[in-house]
Design an enzyme around this catalytic site. Structure first.
Site, PDB file in Angstrom:
ATOM      1  CB  ILE A 272      -0.994  -0.017   1.194  1.00 38.45           C
ATOM      2  CG1 ILE A 272      -2.188   0.865   0.921  1.00 38.45           C
ATOM      3  CG2 ILE A 272      -0.324   0.378   2.488  1.00 38.45           C
ATOM      4  CD1 ILE A 272      -3.360   0.615   1.860  1.00 38.45           C
TER       5      ILE A 272
ATOM      6  CG  HIS B 295      14.357  -1.922   9.672  1.00 43.54           C
ATOM      7  ND1 HIS B 295      14.466  -0.746  10.390  1.00 43.54           N
ATOM      8  CD2 HIS B 295      15.624  -2.293   9.368  1.00 43.54           C
ATOM      9  CE1 HIS B 295      15.734  -0.425  10.493  1.00 43.54           C
ATOM     10  NE2 HIS B 295      16.468  -1.353   9.906  1.00 43.54           N
TER      11      HIS B 295
ATOM     12  CG  HIS C  75       5.536  -8.880   5.345  1.00 37.92           C
ATOM     13  ND1 HIS C  75       5.280  -8.869   6.700  1.00 37.92           N
ATOM     14  CD2 HIS C  75       6.285  -7.781   5.105  1.00 37.92           C
ATOM     15  CE1 HIS C  75       5.846  -7.819   7.246  1.00 37.92           C
ATOM     16  NE2 HIS C  75       6.472  -7.137   6.315  1.00 37.92           N
TER      17      HIS C  75
HETATM   18  P1  AMP Z   1       7.620  -4.409   7.198  1.00 34.44           P
HETATM   19  O1  AMP Z   1       8.298  -3.143   7.621  1.00 34.44           O
HETATM   20  O2  AMP Z   1       8.577  -5.393   6.565  1.00 34.44           O
HETATM   21  O3  AMP Z   1       6.802  -5.032   8.302  1.00 34.44           O
HETATM   22  O4  AMP Z   1       6.626  -3.985   6.028  1.00 34.44           O
HETATM   23  C1  AMP Z   1       5.234  -3.950   6.146  1.00 34.44           C
HETATM   24  C2  AMP Z   1       4.705  -3.495   4.822  1.00 34.44           C
HETATM   25  O5  AMP Z   1       3.310  -3.721   4.787  1.00 34.44           O
HETATM   26  C3  AMP Z   1       4.936  -1.993   4.547  1.00 34.44           C
HETATM   27  O6  AMP Z   1       5.689  -1.830   3.355  1.00 34.44           O
HETATM   28  C4  AMP Z   1       3.519  -1.451   4.407  1.00 34.44           C
HETATM   29  O7  AMP Z   1       3.401  -0.449   3.428  1.00 34.44           O
HETATM   30  C5  AMP Z   1       2.725  -2.690   4.031  1.00 34.44           C
HETATM   31  N1  AMP Z   1       1.314  -2.645   4.389  1.00 34.44           N
HETATM   32  C6  AMP Z   1       0.779  -2.362   5.594  1.00 34.44           C
HETATM   33  N2  AMP Z   1      -0.568  -2.421   5.534  1.00 34.44           N
HETATM   34  C7  AMP Z   1      -0.886  -2.777   4.255  1.00 34.44           C
HETATM   35  C8  AMP Z   1      -2.117  -2.989   3.564  1.00 34.44           C
HETATM   36  N3  AMP Z   1      -3.310  -2.875   4.167  1.00 34.44           N
HETATM   37  N4  AMP Z   1      -2.060  -3.337   2.253  1.00 34.44           N
HETATM   38  C9  AMP Z   1      -0.868  -3.456   1.634  1.00 34.44           C
HETATM   39  N5  AMP Z   1       0.319  -3.267   2.223  1.00 34.44           N
HETATM   40  C10 AMP Z   1       0.315  -2.919   3.523  1.00 34.44           C
END
Ligand code: AMP
Length: 132
Positions: free
Chosen positions: A33, A90, A97
């Site tokens: 997102i 981070h 994911h």
């Molecule tokens: P991390 O820092 O590795 O935990 O990355 C989490 C990622 O999830 C970030 O890049 C966010 O932009 C992404 N994210 C969080 N909420 C959503 C959502 N509802 N849809 C898509 N991506 C998301």
């Protein structure tokens, strides 16, 4: 396994909308997102766990295959696959994911440099013994 409070479990279930890319029996993928590059995508297992080592093998085995398919669909020559575990590393969303992040210029995408430890802080023999 699902966590009813997890935002990514809700995305898998369709409770929260997403730009779905590929769904398999044990994985789900969608656009990030807040992309740091055009095409920045996430691939997740359909098993709730915070960290990689907590995910059953059968849920991990399809992830790289899906990441490969997304990279092919995007048609980008340069990209990074990133997977963060824990706040210090981070991780913001507590459902494992994998980020697939195209790198199309010096500025966009993932920007990092490896900063090797100084030699006196490295004991490869000791670490190696722990790992074999
Ligand atoms: P991390 O820092 O590795 O935990 O990355 C989490 C990622 O999830 C970030 O890049 C966010 O932009 C992404 N994210 C969080 N909420 C959503 C959502 N509802 N849809 C898509 N991506 C998301």
């Amino acid at each position: 396994m699902k966590d009813p409070n997890c935002i990514f479990c809700k995305i898998i279930d369709g409770e929260i909308p997403s730009y779905k890319i590929i769904e398999t029996e044990r994985t789900f993928s969608f656009l990030d997102i807040n992309p740091i590059a055009e095409g920045h995508s996430l691939v997740i297992p359909k098993h709730h766990a915070q960290k990689l080592h907590e995910v059953p093998d059968e849920y991990l085995s399809e992830i790289l295959v899906v990441a490969k398919q997304i990279a092919s669909k995007l048609g980008v020559a340069n990209y990074n696959l990133l997977q963060n575990n824990g706040r210090l590393a981070h991780q913001e969303v507590d459902h494992v994911h994998f980020h697939l992040i195209p790198k199309t210029s010096e500025e966009d995408g993932l920007n990092y440099r490896f900063k090797p430890l100084s030699k006196e802080h490295v004991d490869l023999e000791k670490v190696h013994k722990k790992l074999v």
